[in-house]
Scaffold this motif. Structure first.
Motif, PDB file in Angstrom:
ATOM      1  N   THR A  19      -5.332   7.283  -6.274  1.00 13.50           N
ATOM      2  CA  THR A  19      -4.764   7.751  -7.543  1.00 13.50           C
ATOM      3  C   THR A  19      -5.218   9.177  -7.875  1.00 13.50           C
ATOM      4  O   THR A  19      -4.446   9.938  -8.475  1.00 13.50           O
ATOM      5  CB  THR A  19      -5.148   6.800  -8.696  1.00 13.50           C
ATOM      6  OG1 THR A  19      -6.568   6.610  -8.717  1.00 13.50           O
ATOM      7  CG2 THR A  19      -4.457   5.451  -8.529  1.00 13.50           C
ATOM      8  N   GLN A  20      -6.418   9.543  -7.464  1.00  9.71           N
ATOM      9  CA  GLN A  20      -6.870  10.914  -7.725  1.00  9.71           C
ATOM     10  C   GLN A  20      -6.034  11.931  -6.951  1.00  9.71           C
ATOM     11  O   GLN A  20      -5.638  12.968  -7.484  1.00  9.71           O
ATOM     12  CB  GLN A  20      -8.348  11.054  -7.360  1.00  9.71           C
ATOM     13  CG  GLN A  20      -9.281  10.346  -8.335  1.00  9.71           C
ATOM     14  CD  GLN A  20     -10.740  10.473  -7.941  1.00  9.71           C
ATOM     15  OE1 GLN A  20     -11.117  11.377  -7.212  1.00  9.71           O
ATOM     16  NE2 GLN A  20     -11.575   9.562  -8.426  1.00  9.71           N
ATOM     17  N   ASP A  27       0.854  -1.183   0.000  1.00  7.18           N
ATOM     18  CA  ASP A  27       0.000   0.000   0.000  1.00  7.18           C
ATOM     19  C   ASP A  27       0.890   1.233   0.000  1.00  7.18           C
ATOM     20  O   ASP A  27       2.053   1.174   0.390  1.00  7.18           O
ATOM     21  CB  ASP A  27      -0.911   0.019   1.237  1.00  7.18           C
ATOM     22  CG  ASP A  27      -1.841  -1.177   1.275  1.00  7.18           C
ATOM     23  OD1 ASP A  27      -2.602  -1.357   0.309  1.00  7.18           O
ATOM     24  OD2 ASP A  27      -1.809  -1.921   2.276  1.00  7.18           O
ATOM     25  N   ASN A  73      -3.307   3.733 -13.897  1.00  4.59           N
ATOM     26  CA  ASN A  73      -4.697   3.936 -13.507  1.00  4.59           C
ATOM     27  C   ASN A  73      -5.613   3.143 -14.428  1.00  4.59           C
ATOM     28  O   ASN A  73      -5.156   2.524 -15.392  1.00  4.59           O
ATOM     29  CB  ASN A  73      -5.024   5.437 -13.574  1.00  4.59           C
ATOM     30  CG  ASN A  73      -6.070   5.851 -12.554  1.00  4.59           C
ATOM     31  OD1 ASN A  73      -6.944   5.070 -12.191  1.00  4.59           O
ATOM     32  ND2 ASN A  73      -5.984   7.093 -12.088  1.00  4.59           N
ATOM     33  N   LYS A 105      -9.978   9.984 -13.075  1.00  2.00           N
ATOM     34  CA  LYS A 105     -10.220   8.541 -13.040  1.00  2.00           C
ATOM     35  C   LYS A 105      -9.578   7.918 -11.797  1.00  2.00           C
ATOM     36  O   LYS A 105      -8.668   8.485 -11.196  1.00  2.00           O
ATOM     37  CB  LYS A 105      -9.644   7.873 -14.288  1.00  2.00           C
ATOM     38  CG  LYS A 105     -10.440   8.093 -15.550  1.00  2.00           C
ATOM     39  CD  LYS A 105     -11.666   7.185 -15.584  1.00  2.00           C
ATOM     40  CE  LYS A 105     -12.363   7.255 -16.939  1.00  2.00           C
ATOM     41  NZ  LYS A 105     -13.494   6.311 -17.006  1.00  2.00           N
ATOM     42  N   GLY A 106     -10.050   6.726 -11.465  1.00  2.00           N
ATOM     43  CA  GLY A 106      -9.404   5.958 -10.413  1.00  2.00           C
ATOM     44  C   GLY A 106     -10.028   6.115  -9.047  1.00  2.00           C
ATOM     45  O   GLY A 106     -11.073   6.743  -8.873  1.00  2.00           O
ATOM     46  N   ASN A 107      -9.345   5.518  -8.067  1.00  2.00           N
ATOM     47  CA  ASN A 107      -9.833   5.577  -6.687  1.00  2.00           C
ATOM     48  C   ASN A 107      -9.292   6.824  -5.990  1.00  2.00           C
ATOM     49  O   ASN A 107      -8.620   7.664  -6.594  1.00  2.00           O
ATOM     50  CB  ASN A 107      -9.443   4.299  -5.931  1.00  2.00           C
ATOM     51  CG  ASN A 107      -7.944   4.022  -5.990  1.00  2.00           C
ATOM     52  OD1 ASN A 107      -7.155   4.917  -6.326  1.00  2.00           O
ATOM     53  ND2 ASN A 107      -7.546   2.815  -5.659  1.00  2.00           N
ATOM     54  N   ASP A 108      -9.565   6.917  -4.693  1.00  2.00           N
ATOM     55  CA  ASP A 108      -9.162   8.095  -3.936  1.00  2.00           C
ATOM     56  C   ASP A 108      -7.638   8.270  -3.954  1.00  2.00           C
ATOM     57  O   ASP A 108      -7.125   9.392  -4.074  1.00  2.00           O
ATOM     58  CB  ASP A 108      -9.668   7.970  -2.492  1.00  2.00           C
ATOM     59  CG  ASP A 108      -9.415   9.222  -1.670  1.00  2.00           C
ATOM     60  OD1 ASP A 108      -9.916  10.298  -2.059  1.00  2.00           O
ATOM     61  OD2 ASP A 108      -8.699   9.126  -0.652  1.00  2.00           O
TER      62      ASP A 108
END
Length: 326
Positions: free
Chosen positions: A189-190, A145, A177, A184-187
């Protein structure tokens, strides 16, 4: 320059490791090479007279691939990877090279060398062969992670390595991504996108998994879980494709004749996609040069990994990373 090589790490240790070191000793007489491991197991693969720039350093223990890395490093103080890393910490070597347990090498580096000031977590960088040449992927397993800030640091460290070692001017940095569009993407990657966009980088934006084999980005940033899956999938896919091509083009007499015509081209592709050409890549973020090689490295890969270690020392990679941190 002094480089310590873990002679006991890897699927083909110590024979292939020793062969690679002997090649490097002959090619680079100005480099002092230290083979670290069990002398009784190393010596059968050495010539009667050692090159003047090669010496043996005894290490009685080995960290096995199935051992818990951190526990093994703490318990086996005389293991080859711990002793080789200790040489760097004590100033008796400028870099360490190993094809052994990646987890053990990371643990040895963190415990023995520490982190570069300002770096939250180190990242395992690897050079992935692509249609556009070797490109850097990080992280591929040091940390499953990561935080947005850590991904941004990966981009900064990777950009320095790609420019100074891979010779790519103004390397394009991409964030792995599920889509190329911003937002785009989850929290994770944003937030990482916003940080990378503001960082002193040639930030390309998001790249998708299908972009990676084409070499669209020179540096691909992702957390270790995703990066490791990407790397292993690419290795497996390449292996399957070459096996299928070999099987199909030699399945009949007529195809075998045709295979002779395309053989040179296939050899060129195989060479381009061969990880051994790149040797190894560093554990970026630790306060010392620690080069990680593929577990199945043979002498060619070890030879090239030593070259990479030499180049990292020559360009003062640690100082270069420190100088590029915000």
């Amino acid at each position: 320059m002094r480089i310590a090589v873990d002679a006991m790490g890897g699927d083909y240790a110590p024979e292939e490791i020793v062969k690679g070191v002997l090649k490097a000793a002959a090619a680079s007489p100005e480099v002092d090479l230290k083979l670290v491991g069990q002398k009784t197991r190393i010596q059968p693969f050495l010539p009667n007279s050692l090159p003047s720039n090669l010496s043996l350093v005894e290490a009685s223990e080995i960290v096995e691939m199935d051992e818990h890395p951190a526990n093994a490093v703490r318990k086996k103080k005389d293991s080859s990877i711990v002793v080789a890393t200790r040489l760097v910490r004590q100033g008796e070597a400028d870099a360490v090279v190993s094809a052994g347990s990646t987890g053990a090498q990371m643990a040895a580096a963190l415990l023995g060398l520490g982190r570069i000031k300002g770096i939250e977590r180190p990242a395992i960088a690897t050079v992935l062969p692509t249609a556009g040449g070797g490109k850097l992927i990080l992280d591929v397993g040091a940390n499953l992670d990561a935080s947005p800030e850590q991904l941004c640091q990966y981009g900064l460290m990777g950009s320095v390595y790609a420019e100074k070692i891979l010779g790519i001017p103004k390397p394009k940095v991409g964030l792995l991504n599920i889509g190329s569009e911003e937002g785009k993407g989850n929290d994770l990657t944003q937030k990482a996108y916003d940080l990378l966009k503001k960082a002193p980088l040639n930030f390309l934006g998001n790249v998708e998994g299908r972009d990676v084999p084409y070499g669209r980005a020179d540096v691909v940033v992702c957390e270790g879980f995703v990066g490791n899956v990407l790397l292993k999938t690419a290795e497996g896919l390449a292996g399957v494709l070459f096996e299928q091509i070999k099987e199909k083009i030699t399945s009949t007499a007529v195809r075998k004749l045709g295979a002779l015509a395309v053989k040179p081209g296939l050899k060129e592709i195989a060479q381009m996609m061969d990880y051994a050409e790149y040797g190894g890549a560093p554990l970026l973020g630790v306060n010392g040069i620690s080069i990680i090689c593929h577990g199945s490295s043979k002498n060619k890969a070890i030879f090239n990994a030593i070259r990479v270690a030499r180049e990292c020392v020559q360009i003062r990679l640690i100082e270069q990373i420190q100088g590029n941190l915000p």
